[in-house]
Write an enzyme that holds these catalytic residues in place. Structure first.
Site, PDB file in Angstrom:
ATOM      1  N   LYS A 166      28.628  30.390  14.660  1.00 27.61           N
ATOM      2  CA  LYS A 166      29.455  31.555  14.222  1.00 27.61           C
ATOM      3  C   LYS A 166      29.009  32.838  14.731  1.00 27.61           C
ATOM      4  O   LYS A 166      27.663  32.900  14.744  1.00 27.61           O
ATOM      5  CB  LYS A 166      29.442  31.522  12.678  1.00 27.61           C
ATOM      6  CG  LYS A 166      30.214  32.857  12.167  1.00 27.61           C
ATOM      7  CD  LYS A 166      30.361  32.653  10.550  1.00 27.61           C
ATOM      8  CE  LYS A 166      30.774  33.841   9.992  1.00 27.61           C
ATOM      9  NZ  LYS A 166      32.108  34.071  10.413  1.00 27.61           N
ATOM     10  N   GLY A 210      24.808  38.041  18.197  1.00 28.86           N
ATOM     11  CA  GLY A 210      23.610  37.771  19.128  1.00 28.86           C
ATOM     12  C   GLY A 210      22.513  37.037  18.402  1.00 28.86           C
ATOM     13  O   GLY A 210      21.451  36.985  18.945  1.00 28.86           O
ATOM     14  N   ARG A 211      22.583  36.621  17.246  1.00 26.83           N
ATOM     15  CA  ARG A 211      21.527  36.339  16.339  1.00 26.83           C
ATOM     16  C   ARG A 211      20.320  37.010  16.167  1.00 26.83           C
ATOM     17  O   ARG A 211      19.394  36.718  15.758  1.00 26.83           O
ATOM     18  CB  ARG A 211      21.034  34.819  16.970  1.00 26.83           C
ATOM     19  CG  ARG A 211      21.877  33.696  16.927  1.00 26.83           C
ATOM     20  CD  ARG A 211      22.277  33.172  15.674  1.00 26.83           C
ATOM     21  NE  ARG A 211      23.020  32.223  15.401  1.00 26.83           N
ATOM     22  CZ  ARG A 211      24.379  32.020  15.212  1.00 26.83           C
ATOM     23  NH1 ARG A 211      25.163  33.163  15.231  1.00 26.83           N
ATOM     24  NH2 ARG A 211      24.897  30.848  14.828  1.00 26.83           N
ATOM     25  N   LEU A 212      20.553  38.470  16.384  1.00 27.82           N
ATOM     26  CA  LEU A 212      19.563  39.382  16.115  1.00 27.82           C
ATOM     27  C   LEU A 212      19.816  39.914  14.639  1.00 27.82           C
ATOM     28  O   LEU A 212      20.112  41.094  14.393  1.00 27.82           O
ATOM     29  CB  LEU A 212      19.827  40.513  17.222  1.00 27.82           C
ATOM     30  CG  LEU A 212      19.137  40.376  18.322  1.00 27.82           C
ATOM     31  CD1 LEU A 212      19.394  41.290  19.564  1.00 27.82           C
ATOM     32  CD2 LEU A 212      17.987  39.734  18.216  1.00 27.82           C
ATOM     33  N   HIS A 213      19.825  39.095  13.659  1.00 19.58           N
ATOM     34  CA  HIS A 213      20.073  39.147  12.381  1.00 19.58           C
ATOM     35  C   HIS A 213      19.030  40.256  11.909  1.00 19.58           C
ATOM     36  O   HIS A 213      17.656  40.340  12.316  1.00 19.58           O
ATOM     37  CB  HIS A 213      19.888  37.949  11.724  1.00 19.58           C
ATOM     38  CG  HIS A 213      20.599  36.896  12.159  1.00 19.58           C
ATOM     39  ND1 HIS A 213      21.961  37.003  12.370  1.00 19.58           N
ATOM     40  CD2 HIS A 213      20.465  35.547  12.588  1.00 19.58           C
ATOM     41  CE1 HIS A 213      22.720  35.995  12.859  1.00 19.58           C
ATOM     42  NE2 HIS A 213      21.556  34.886  12.976  1.00 19.58           N
TER      43      HIS A 213
END
Length: 214
Positions: free
Chosen positions: A11, A192-195
């Site tokens: 997601k 981009g999964r740079l949470h």
């Protein structure tokens, strides 16, 4: 039946972010804000949390419970004091929990030492519970084997009849625990999964804040 490719499930998170200069010194302020927003957003069971304990065999144990209290220093929940989680906490009075609000793409992780709530605090909460929940606390010997569903239903009916028309007292083996805040970590999903991950740790009564890599 179509095969589900689990590895392909993903997601893209894009509902918000945590800005460093806007973060409060006290993480409880942000936790309260996030919790209120979860309630206002009608998240299903916004107070549900995965509670992790350590068993007597020093192995991890986790289950879902409901947060039922929040103060500036702790969160609390209730259980049967003879349950497995209570036995774990009596042996090792530490715990960690995770709260996941999928609709808001947010997670909060909390850890700390654990203490029992006072009898008065447990009494007050027990009196606030729906009557069926009060009966259930008496009818269920939590975590213990039962022969079948009928046994539970018979226990419930017996307690219901016993206290018909009367106030139901709190069982002595039922009450609350509180997790005293030592760490609180906030996770906000980002593209981009740079949470965003912001970790607060308490040392000598003071909160220290640190951004950590996702």
């Amino acid at each position: 039946m179509t095969d589900i490719k689990i590895a392909d499930l993903r997601k893209q998170y894009k509902k918000g972010g945590l800005v460093d200069h806007e973060l409060p010194e006290n993480p409880v302020e942000l936790f309260r804000k996030w919790f209120e927003e979860a309630v206002e957003s009608e998240v299903i069971e916004p107070n549900a949390m995965a509670l992790a304990t350590v068993t007597g065999a020093e192995t991890p144990n986790v289950r879902m419970v409901l947060m039922k209290g929040l103060t500036d220093h702790s969160i609390s929940f209730y259980t049967n004091y003879e349950s497995q989680k209570a036995k774990d906490l009596n042996a090792y009075p530490v715990a960690a929990c995770t709260i996941w609000w999928a609709e808001l793409e947010r997670q909060v992780r909390i850890s700390g030492k654990v203490e029992k709530l006072t009898a008065a605090e447990s009494d007050d909460y027990f009196r606030s519970r729906p009557r069926e929940s009060q009966i259930g606390a008496w009818a269920s010997n939590q975590s213990r084997p039962v022969a079948n569903r009928k046994e539970l239903e018979d226990n419930f009916k017996e307690i219901e009849e016993k206290y018909d028309g009367e106030e139901i007292p709190r069982p002595e083996d039922w009450g609350g625990f509180k997790i005293i805040f030592e760490t609180i970590e906030f996770w906000q999903g980002r593209p981009g999964r740079l949470h965003d991950r912001i970790l607060y740790q308490q040392t000598a009564g003071k909160w220290n804040q640190q951004r950590i890599a996702p």
